[in-house]
Design a protein around this motif. Structure first.
Motif, PDB file in Angstrom:
ATOM      1  N   ILE A 107      25.467  27.300 -29.699  1.00  0.00           N
ATOM      2  CA  ILE A 107      25.960  25.347 -29.778  1.00  0.00           C
ATOM      3  C   ILE A 107      24.961  25.672 -28.509  1.00  0.00           C
ATOM      4  O   ILE A 107      24.902  26.473 -27.308  1.00  0.00           O
ATOM      5  N   ALA A 108      24.898  23.939 -28.585  1.00  0.00           N
ATOM      6  CA  ALA A 108      23.982  24.229 -27.612  1.00  0.00           C
ATOM      7  C   ALA A 108      24.750  22.817 -26.426  1.00  0.00           C
ATOM      8  O   ALA A 108      24.619  21.873 -27.250  1.00  0.00           O
ATOM      9  N   VAL A 109      24.601  23.569 -24.978  1.00  0.00           N
ATOM     10  CA  VAL A 109      25.923  22.129 -24.876  1.00  0.00           C
ATOM     11  C   VAL A 109      24.509  21.198 -23.995  1.00  0.00           C
ATOM     12  O   VAL A 109      23.184  21.581 -23.273  1.00  0.00           O
ATOM     13  N   VAL A 110      24.415  19.904 -24.402  1.00  0.00           N
ATOM     14  CA  VAL A 110      23.571  19.202 -23.734  1.00  0.00           C
ATOM     15  C   VAL A 110      24.380  18.178 -23.402  1.00  0.00           C
ATOM     16  O   VAL A 110      25.168  17.087 -23.183  1.00  0.00           O
ATOM     17  N   LEU A 111      24.490  18.123 -21.552  1.00  0.00           N
ATOM     18  CA  LEU A 111      25.363  16.155 -21.055  1.00  0.00           C
ATOM     19  C   LEU A 111      24.108  16.057 -20.260  1.00  0.00           C
ATOM     20  O   LEU A 111      23.359  16.285 -19.776  1.00  0.00           O
ATOM     21  N   GLU A 112      24.595  14.803 -20.074  1.00  0.00           N
ATOM     22  CA  GLU A 112      23.733  13.682 -18.994  1.00  0.00           C
ATOM     23  C   GLU A 112      23.192  14.481 -17.923  1.00  0.00           C
ATOM     24  O   GLU A 112      24.320  14.707 -17.318  1.00  0.00           O
ATOM     25  N   GLY A 113      22.283  14.578 -17.406  1.00  0.00           N
ATOM     26  CA  GLY A 113      21.933  15.021 -15.720  1.00  0.00           C
ATOM     27  C   GLY A 113      21.546  13.997 -15.043  1.00  0.00           C
ATOM     28  O   GLY A 113      21.307  14.135 -14.078  1.00  0.00           O
ATOM     29  N   GLY A 114      21.319  13.273 -15.750  1.00  0.00           N
ATOM     30  CA  GLY A 114      20.559  11.657 -14.075  1.00  0.00           C
ATOM     31  C   GLY A 114      19.055  12.032 -14.244  1.00  0.00           C
ATOM     32  O   GLY A 114      18.151  12.922 -14.717  1.00  0.00           O
ATOM     33  N   HIS A 115      18.461  10.503 -13.978  1.00  0.00           N
ATOM     34  CA  HIS A 115      17.306  10.261 -14.065  1.00  0.00           C
ATOM     35  C   HIS A 115      16.377  11.365 -15.208  1.00  0.00           C
ATOM     36  O   HIS A 115      15.053  11.854 -14.869  1.00  0.00           O
ATOM     37  N   GLY A 116      16.520  10.478 -16.430  1.00  0.00           N
ATOM     38  CA  GLY A 116      16.305  10.771 -17.826  1.00  0.00           C
ATOM     39  C   GLY A 116      16.332  12.125 -18.070  1.00  0.00           C
ATOM     40  O   GLY A 116      15.358  12.599 -19.381  1.00  0.00           O
ATOM     41  N   GLU A 117      17.073  13.310 -17.201  1.00  0.00           N
ATOM     42  CA  GLU A 117      17.229  15.086 -18.006  1.00  0.00           C
ATOM     43  C   GLU A 117      18.320  15.208 -18.419  1.00  0.00           C
ATOM     44  O   GLU A 117      19.310  14.195 -18.031  1.00  0.00           O
ATOM     45  N   VAL A 118      18.577  16.510 -18.573  1.00  0.00           N
ATOM     46  CA  VAL A 118      19.625  16.365 -19.473  1.00  0.00           C
ATOM     47  C   VAL A 118      19.988  18.238 -19.016  1.00  0.00           C
ATOM     48  O   VAL A 118      19.170  18.867 -18.997  1.00  0.00           O
ATOM     49  N   PHE A 119      20.907  18.687 -19.165  1.00  0.00           N
ATOM     50  CA  PHE A 119      21.361  20.178 -18.134  1.00  0.00           C
ATOM     51  C   PHE A 119      22.220  20.556 -19.854  1.00  0.00           C
ATOM     52  O   PHE A 119      22.457  20.214 -20.709  1.00  0.00           O
ATOM     53  N   MET A 120      21.373  21.625 -19.936  1.00  0.00           N
ATOM     54  CA  MET A 120      21.278  22.075 -21.573  1.00  0.00           C
ATOM     55  C   MET A 120      21.361  23.805 -21.382  1.00  0.00           C
ATOM     56  O   MET A 120      21.177  24.274 -20.259  1.00  0.00           O
ATOM     57  N   GLN A 121      22.774  24.360 -22.042  1.00  0.00           N
ATOM     58  CA  GLN A 121      23.149  25.745 -21.324  1.00  0.00           C
ATOM     59  C   GLN A 121      23.890  25.870 -23.055  1.00  0.00           C
ATOM     60  O   GLN A 121      24.225  25.380 -24.851  1.00  0.00           O
ATOM     61  N   CYS A 122      23.467  27.139 -23.813  1.00  0.00           N
ATOM     62  CA  CYS A 122      23.478  27.507 -25.106  1.00  0.00           C
ATOM     63  C   CYS A 122      24.201  28.901 -25.043  1.00  0.00           C
ATOM     64  O   CYS A 122      23.741  29.672 -24.269  1.00  0.00           O
ATOM     65  N   PHE A 123      25.518  28.403 -26.236  1.00  0.00           N
ATOM     66  CA  PHE A 123      26.168  29.477 -26.161  1.00  0.00           C
ATOM     67  C   PHE A 123      26.629  30.167 -27.681  1.00  0.00           C
ATOM     68  O   PHE A 123      26.521  29.755 -28.774  1.00  0.00           O
ATOM     69  N   ASP A 139      11.979  15.779 -24.394  1.00  0.00           N
ATOM     70  CA  ASP A 139      11.760  16.873 -24.993  1.00  0.00           C
ATOM     71  C   ASP A 139      11.454  18.319 -24.811  1.00  0.00           C
ATOM     72  O   ASP A 139      11.660  19.230 -25.834  1.00  0.00           O
ATOM     73  N   ALA A 140      11.569  18.645 -23.492  1.00  0.00           N
ATOM     74  CA  ALA A 140      11.326  20.173 -22.681  1.00  0.00           C
ATOM     75  C   ALA A 140      12.955  20.411 -23.540  1.00  0.00           C
ATOM     76  O   ALA A 140      12.825  21.630 -24.266  1.00  0.00           O
ATOM     77  N   ALA A 141      13.727  19.857 -23.814  1.00  0.00           N
ATOM     78  CA  ALA A 141      15.326  19.955 -24.725  1.00  0.00           C
ATOM     79  C   ALA A 141      15.352  20.297 -25.898  1.00  0.00           C
ATOM     80  O   ALA A 141      16.066  21.013 -26.752  1.00  0.00           O
ATOM     81  N   LEU A 142      14.542  19.536 -26.675  1.00  0.00           N
ATOM     82  CA  LEU A 142      14.397  19.134 -27.547  1.00  0.00           C
ATOM     83  C   LEU A 142      13.688  20.819 -28.503  1.00  0.00           C
ATOM     84  O   LEU A 142      14.336  21.446 -29.314  1.00  0.00           O
ATOM     85  N   ALA A 143      12.619  21.451 -27.764  1.00  0.00           N
ATOM     86  CA  ALA A 143      12.396  22.688 -28.087  1.00  0.00           C
ATOM     87  C   ALA A 143      12.849  23.839 -27.665  1.00  0.00           C
ATOM     88  O   ALA A 143      13.135  24.760 -28.271  1.00  0.00           O
ATOM     89  N   ALA A 144      13.601  23.877 -26.678  1.00  0.00           N
ATOM     90  CA  ALA A 144      14.610  24.738 -26.192  1.00  0.00           C
ATOM     91  C   ALA A 144      15.981  24.928 -27.304  1.00  0.00           C
ATOM     92  O   ALA A 144      16.376  25.598 -27.753  1.00  0.00           O
ATOM     93  N   LEU A 145      15.755  23.764 -28.106  1.00  0.00           N
ATOM     94  CA  LEU A 145      17.212  23.672 -29.187  1.00  0.00           C
ATOM     95  C   LEU A 145      16.898  24.514 -30.078  1.00  0.00           C
ATOM     96  O   LEU A 145      18.070  25.481 -30.794  1.00  0.00           O
ATOM     97  N   ALA A 146      15.930  24.308 -30.776  1.00  0.00           N
ATOM     98  CA  ALA A 146      15.444  25.419 -31.574  1.00  0.00           C
ATOM     99  C   ALA A 146      16.143  25.592 -33.156  1.00  0.00           C
ATOM    100  O   ALA A 146      16.794  26.417 -32.968  1.00  0.00           O
TER     101      ALA A 146
END
Length: 210
Positions: A107-123, A139-146
């Motif tokens: 699972i990739a957790v994607v949380l609102e991060g402010g300033h148009g960014e997201v916090f992301m970590q995969c578990f 767009d970088a988060a989408l690429a990292a989602l894999a």
């Protein structure tokens, strides 16, 4: 031991009371703002006024103000009740709830991060991290989602970029903390901000010779 759980890292404000690993009472409200006004009355409405020998608090990442409100309340109550206080992170909390809802490989957790960014970590399913926590543009988060399934309140940013993703919109919930292993509920009660502060120290100007 009875445990009070406090979660204020996002637009949600939630509290739960656990006894021997079982949730005996909980409240979860989406408040947007105003955590400081809602949190203490929510705790007071729990059985016994929420009093517990142990307090768990979400230390982030998430809303700068929300995280600090939760930690301040936890520390104050711990002092008044002579209770212990430790922290947990919002990211594995959301992952644990996601796996409990539907088991998948990662699972990739994607949380609102402010300033148009997201916090992301995969578990992984055992909540061991597959990646480090990062703050990314969508767009970088989408690429990292894999190709992974993604959960959290930041998935809307990914949904706007692609329509074939496995996304579940979710907010952290204090009640899900009982799903976390003990190693993930022993963080110090200090904020995890997840990104550098916006304010920068003022530059020191060189002295002008007279």
């Amino acid at each position: 031991m009875r445990t009070l759980i406090i979660e204020t890292s996002t637009a949600a404000c939630s509290v739960a009371l656990a006894d021997d690993g079982v949730i005996v009472a909980r409240t979860h409200d989406v408040v947007g703002r105003g955590h400081a006004e809602r949190l203490v009355p929510m705790i007071a409405a729990l059985p016994g006024g929420g009093r517990a020998g142990r307090i768990l608090v979400d230390v982030g990442p998430g809303s700068f103000t929300g995280v600090r409100v939760g930690i301040a309340a936890a520390r104050g109550l711990a002092l008044g009740w002579s209770a212990t206080v430790t922290g947990f992170s919002s990211l594995p909390l959301v992952a644990a709830a996601g796996f409990d809802d539907r088991l998948t490989d990662d699972i990739a957790v994607v949380l609102e991060g402010g300033h148009g960014e997201v916090f992301m970590q995969c578990f992984a399913a055992d909540l061991s991290p597959r990646t480090d926590m990062v703050s990314l543009k969508p767009d970088a988060a989408l690429a990292a989602l894999a190709g992974r399934r993604a959960v959290g309140n930041g998935v809307r940013w990914l949904a706007a970029l692609a329509d074939d993703l496995d996304l579940t919109e979710a907010l952290p919930d204090a009640g899900a903390a009982i799903l976390l292993p003990e190693t993930l509920t022993a963080l110090p009660p200090v904020p995890i901000y997840g990104r550098a502060p916006d304010a920068k120290p003022a530059a020191v100007r060189p002295a002008v010779p007279r």
